[in-house]
Design an enzyme around this catalytic site. Structure first.
Site, PDB file in Angstrom:
ATOM      1  N   LYS A 179       2.806  -2.598   6.421  1.00 50.61           N
ATOM      2  CA  LYS A 179       3.153  -2.641   5.049  1.00 50.61           C
ATOM      3  C   LYS A 179       4.507  -2.249   4.633  1.00 50.61           C
ATOM      4  CE  LYS A 179      -0.898  -3.803   3.389  1.00 50.61           C
ATOM      5  NZ  LYS A 179      -1.144  -5.258   2.848  1.00 50.61           N
ATOM      6  N   SER A 238       0.875  -1.339   0.056  1.00 52.43           N
ATOM      7  CA  SER A 238       0.011  -0.105  -0.009  1.00 52.43           C
ATOM      8  C   SER A 238       0.922   1.113  -0.188  1.00 52.43           C
ATOM      9  CB  SER A 238      -0.918   0.111   1.252  1.00 52.43           C
ATOM     10  OG  SER A 238      -1.565   1.371   1.718  1.00 52.43           O
TER      11      SER A 238
HETATM   12  P1  NAP Z   1     -10.696  -6.525   1.787  1.00 49.59           P
HETATM   13  O1  NAP Z   1     -12.053  -6.415   0.990  1.00 49.59           O
HETATM   14  O2  NAP Z   1     -10.689  -6.122   3.292  1.00 49.59           O
HETATM   15  O3  NAP Z   1     -10.430  -7.996   1.856  1.00 49.59           O
HETATM   16  C1  NAP Z   1      -9.421  -8.762   2.613  1.00 49.59           C
HETATM   17  C2  NAP Z   1      -9.258 -10.281   2.283  1.00 49.59           C
HETATM   18  O4  NAP Z   1      -8.155 -10.628   3.336  1.00 49.59           O
HETATM   19  C3  NAP Z   1     -10.531 -11.064   2.617  1.00 49.59           C
HETATM   20  O5  NAP Z   1     -10.438 -12.040   1.824  1.00 49.59           O
HETATM   21  C4  NAP Z   1     -10.029 -11.681   4.089  1.00 49.59           C
HETATM   22  O6  NAP Z   1     -10.740 -12.746   4.403  1.00 49.59           O
HETATM   23  C5  NAP Z   1      -8.444 -11.876   3.852  1.00 49.59           C
HETATM   24  N1  NAP Z   1      -7.751 -12.203   5.258  1.00 49.59           N
HETATM   25  C6  NAP Z   1      -7.759 -11.227   6.074  1.00 49.59           C
HETATM   26  N2  NAP Z   1      -7.168 -11.815   7.244  1.00 49.59           N
HETATM   27  C7  NAP Z   1      -6.699 -13.143   6.661  1.00 49.59           C
HETATM   28  C8  NAP Z   1      -6.259 -14.085   7.176  1.00 49.59           C
HETATM   29  N3  NAP Z   1      -5.509 -14.419   8.292  1.00 49.59           N
HETATM   30  N4  NAP Z   1      -5.984 -15.306   6.371  1.00 49.59           N
HETATM   31  C9  NAP Z   1      -6.337 -15.317   4.985  1.00 49.59           C
HETATM   32  N5  NAP Z   1      -7.191 -14.275   4.494  1.00 49.59           N
HETATM   33  C10 NAP Z   1      -7.174 -13.310   5.344  1.00 49.59           C
HETATM   34  O7  NAP Z   1      -9.309  -5.741   1.380  1.00 49.59           O
HETATM   35  P2  NAP Z   1      -9.109  -5.488  -0.138  1.00 49.59           P
HETATM   36  O8  NAP Z   1      -9.396  -4.068  -0.350  1.00 49.59           O
HETATM   37  O9  NAP Z   1      -9.537  -6.447  -0.949  1.00 49.59           O
HETATM   38  O10 NAP Z   1      -7.625  -5.600  -0.001  1.00 49.59           O
HETATM   39  C11 NAP Z   1      -6.653  -6.427  -0.585  1.00 49.59           C
HETATM   40  C12 NAP Z   1      -5.246  -5.994  -0.529  1.00 49.59           C
HETATM   41  O11 NAP Z   1      -4.944  -4.592  -0.898  1.00 49.59           O
HETATM   42  C13 NAP Z   1      -4.685  -6.054   1.092  1.00 49.59           C
HETATM   43  O12 NAP Z   1      -3.458  -6.504   1.244  1.00 49.59           O
HETATM   44  C14 NAP Z   1      -4.770  -4.463   1.317  1.00 49.59           C
HETATM   45  O13 NAP Z   1      -4.012  -3.956   2.272  1.00 49.59           O
HETATM   46  C15 NAP Z   1      -4.206  -3.813   0.003  1.00 49.59           C
HETATM   47  N6  NAP Z   1      -4.838  -2.597  -0.417  1.00 49.59           N
HETATM   48  C16 NAP Z   1      -5.980  -1.948  -0.626  1.00 49.59           C
HETATM   49  C17 NAP Z   1      -6.143  -0.936  -0.828  1.00 49.59           C
HETATM   50  C18 NAP Z   1      -7.656  -0.546  -0.937  1.00 49.59           C
HETATM   51  O14 NAP Z   1      -7.947   0.660  -1.152  1.00 49.59           O
HETATM   52  N7  NAP Z   1      -8.642  -1.183  -1.115  1.00 49.59           N
HETATM   53  C19 NAP Z   1      -5.434  -0.149  -0.998  1.00 49.59           C
HETATM   54  C20 NAP Z   1      -3.923  -0.280  -0.893  1.00 49.59           C
HETATM   55  C21 NAP Z   1      -3.850  -1.736  -0.622  1.00 49.59           C
HETATM   56  P3  NAP Z   1     -11.951 -12.770   5.344  1.00 49.59           P
HETATM   57  O15 NAP Z   1     -13.244 -12.629   4.208  1.00 49.59           O
HETATM   58  O16 NAP Z   1     -12.223 -14.202   5.771  1.00 49.59           O
HETATM   59  O17 NAP Z   1     -11.999 -11.669   6.192  1.00 49.59           O
END
Ligand code: NAP
Length: 238
Positions: free
Chosen positions: A167, A148
């Site tokens: 991160k 991120s």
């Molecule tokens: P999200 O919608 O909150 O989804 C997170 C995913 O991670 C879910 O499938 C969740 O599973 C899983 N997870 C959490 N803890 C886990 C564990 N212990 N073992 C296995 N799976 C686990 O997040 P997202 O926005 O898709 O983000 C995906 C990635 O992009 C992350 O690394 C995040 O930091 C990064 N990111 C996102 C943004 C943004 O704006 N969205 C920006 C910068 C970076 P459950 O359904 O079981 O909770």
């Protein structure tokens, strides 16, 4: 999980946290590019539902129980892949928790910070270690750590302490792994998907765009970069 007997030799990509958000869309995009995708999900039923949604044929996206916090779950996933698919060519460390916009470093609950480090850093690290024997045997191995802009030390000005430190540490791990695995031809990069409209990043850009930023680093050619930090294929300051 029943593994389809296709008698082919498609590359295998593992996506952690693949049941929703960016992970699910990365799984879809990689399947579209011809990968067999192992969709890791803490809750297997949710993983199965996501896999069915992404791939009605159930041939190309295979759900697997995976909690990156749980060493036994990670080991079981790697053994399952070894036994049933016999290869792993790409790992996308996507799973992460707790964008702690309500917290500050000066007063952060360190138990909460520790939980963020457990999942966002150690979960990814553990998954790399478990899959390395298979990745090292791949002809074109890739590791993508989904990071991120919040982990960019150059841009930190305070706030989101657990998430940002986790991160930044993931970025450091990316550099270490890239250096140590250069001789094994493994390209290891950190990628920011950009602010993306998921449960974590509500109101951001479409999920397909955030996921494409990640998928790019899986699809790199053998002469592609390693040890870098990218968003939309362009370098981001560390
Ligand atoms: P999200 O919608 O909150 O989804 C997170 C995913 O991670 C879910 O499938 C969740 O599973 C899983 N997870 C959490 N803890 C886990 C564990 N212990 N073992 C296995 N799976 C686990 O997040 P997202 O926005 O898709 O983000 C995906 C990635 O992009 C992350 O690394 C995040 O930091 C990064 N990111 C996102 C943004 C943004 O704006 N969205 C920006 C910068 C970076 P459950 O359904 O079981 O909770």
């Amino acid at each position: 999980m029943t593994v389809p007997d296709r008698g082919d030799s498609r590359s295998v990509a593992v996506v952690t946290g693949g049941n929703r958000g960016i992970g699910a869309e990365v799984a879809r995009q990689l399947a579209e590019h011809g990968y067999t995708v192992v969709l890791g999900s803490r809750d297997l039923a949710q993983g199965e539902q996501a896999a069915a949604r992404l791939d009605a044929s159930r041939q190309q996206v295979l759900a697997c129980q995976l909690d990156v916090d749980d060493p036994a779950s990670v080991t079981a996933m790697a053994s399952w892949i070894g036994r049933n698919l016999g290869r792993a060519d790409a790992l996308v460390n996507n799973a992460a928790i707790d964008y702690d916009t309500d917290a500050y470093a000066v007063s952060a609950d360190l138990g909460r910070v520790q939980r963020a480090l457990d999942t966002n850093l150690l979960g990814a690290w553990r998954t790399v270690q478990a899959l390395l024997p298979l990745l090292r045997r791949s002809p074109h191995p890739r590791i993508v750590n989904v990071s991120s802009g919040g982990g960019s030390i150059a841009r930190m000005t305070g706030g989101t302490p657990g998430y940002s430190v986790s991160k930044a540490a993931l970025n450091a791990l990316t550099r270490l792994l890239a250096g140590e695995l250069r001789g094994d031809r493994v390209l290891v990069n950190a990628v920011c998907p950009g602010w993306t409209d998921t449960d974590m990043g509500q109101g951001g850009r479409p999920v397909a765009a955030g996921a494409a930023s990640v998928t790019w680093a899986v699809l790199l050619g053998d002469d592609g970069p390693t040890g870098g930090f990218f968003r939309d294929g362009k370098p981001v300051p560390w």
